[in-house]
Design an enzyme around this catalytic site. Structure first.
Site, PDB file in Angstrom:
ATOM      1  N   LYS A 118       0.859  -1.266  -0.074  1.00  0.00           N
ATOM      2  CA  LYS A 118      -0.034   0.046  -0.094  1.00  0.00           C
ATOM      3  C   LYS A 118       0.844   1.205  -0.020  1.00  0.00           C
ATOM      4  CE  LYS A 118      -2.641   1.120   3.830  1.00  0.00           C
ATOM      5  NZ  LYS A 118      -2.173   2.757   4.044  1.00  0.00           N
ATOM      6  N   GLU A 187      -9.736   7.204   2.999  1.00  0.00           N
ATOM      7  CA  GLU A 187      -9.761   7.443   4.248  1.00  0.00           C
ATOM      8  C   GLU A 187     -10.498   8.799   4.665  1.00  0.00           C
ATOM      9  OE1 GLU A 187      -6.394   6.601   6.578  1.00  0.00           O
ATOM     10  OE2 GLU A 187      -6.899   7.606   8.292  1.00  0.00           O
TER      11      GLU A 187
HETATM   12  O1  KIV Z   1      -1.824   2.047   8.860  1.00  0.00           O
HETATM   13  C1  KIV Z   1      -2.890   1.861   8.763  1.00  0.00           C
HETATM   14  O2  KIV Z   1      -3.662   0.914   9.550  1.00  0.00           O
HETATM   15  C2  KIV Z   1      -3.959   2.578   7.573  1.00  0.00           C
HETATM   16  C3  KIV Z   1      -5.230   2.070   7.858  1.00  0.00           C
HETATM   17  C4  KIV Z   1      -5.850   2.966   8.967  1.00  0.00           C
HETATM   18  C5  KIV Z   1      -6.148   2.348   6.577  1.00  0.00           C
HETATM   19  O3  KIV Z   1      -3.389   3.087   6.801  1.00  0.00           O
END
Ligand code: KIV
Length: 273
Positions: A118, A187
């Site tokens: 991500k 988010e």
């Molecule tokens: O780092 C994380 O846990 C996240 C979530 C809040 C989506 O990016």
């Protein structure tokens, strides 16, 4: 292929089918083997080892201090506990500012057990997304309130209320899908904007504080279990599922997954207009 307890493994293809069939899926940020096992065995489809670990595990006031070593360490543990969920690894602050660094660090997360990585950002991560996808590394693009940019935002605030900003988010989401992202994560954005983006994209969209219309939902496990230090005021989108559980922590994860699958979470009281 099946998981350790006989359930079919969740892959990107599984999530794509969920989207096509209009079925919701649940996701949670976990940081170790025990919780990864409990959450995945409770039927949660996606586990994230997020840089939120900097705040909920390490006690920092932002995600910025989290390092690659931290994420690799926690990802390895979560991978050992995981029972068939799709496992996502978070690229921490400043770990993807150049081509070489992006490839090297994403490779480290994949070797530690991630199935997808991500990245936070809009149009500026399109090139990195393309680069990674071409080399076999799937990407989830995280937009909206991206915590690594908290100092630019000036605090944890809903993003996309201004019409020009909303249009820009719609355009950037389409651009990231075009660049090859397999999942989009939104988010803290208004319900209607998240709905528009979810309907326009063919890829699954996961929301946190983005209302009920995204294809999936994600929560930080500490929020879901009500592990809230006295100094912390939980944001509006948080719900303590342990309160709904008569069977303890596994029951809380099951209650969360059930509420997401059934569409009762998030409600209007957890969403922004
Ligand atoms: O780092 C994380 O846990 C996240 C979530 C809040 C989506 O990016």
């Amino acid at each position: 292929m099946s998981s350790h307890d006989g359930r079919a493994k969740i892959t990107l293809t599984t999530l794509q089918r969920y989207k096509e069939r209009g079925e919701k899926f649940a996701s949670v940020a976990v940081y170790d083997a025990s919780f990864a096992e409990i959450a995945s065995a409770a039927g949660i489809e996606v586990l994230l080892v997020g840089d939120s670990l900097g705040m909920v595990v390490q006690g920092h006031d932002s995600t910025l201090p989290v390092t690659m070593e931290d994420v690799v360490y926690h990802l390895g543990m979560a991978a050992r506990g995981n029972r068939g969920a799709l496992l996502m690894g978070d690229m921490p602050f400043m770990s993807y500012y150049s081509e070489g660094l992006t490839l090297e660090n994403a490779g480290r997360l994949m070797r530690a057990g991630a199935h997808i990585i991500k990245l936070e950002g809009g149009r500026w991560i399109a090139e990195s997304t393309h680069l990674l996808v071409e080399r076999g590394i799937p990407v989830c693009a995280h937009m909206g309130l991206t915590p690594q940019s908290i100092n630019r935002f000036g605090g944890f605030r809903v993003q996309g209320r201004d019409p020009a900003q909303a249009q820009n988010m719609i355009d950037e989401a389409a651009m990231l899908e075009q660049a090859g992202a397999s999942i989009l994560l939104l988010e803290c954005v208004p319900v209607a904007l998240a709905q528009t983006i979810t309907e326009r994209l063919a890829i699954p969209v996961i929301g946190i504080g983005a209302g009920p219309h995204t294809d999936g939902q994600i929560m930080v496990m500490h929020d879901l279990l009500g592990i809230t230090p006295p100094s912390f005021k939980p944001p509006k989108f948080v719900k303590n599922f342990l309160l709904d559980s008569t069977t303890g922590i596994r029951g809380a994860f099951e209650a969360y997954a059930g509420a997401v699958h059934g569409g009762s979470f998030p409600g209007p009281e957890h969403s922004y207009t």
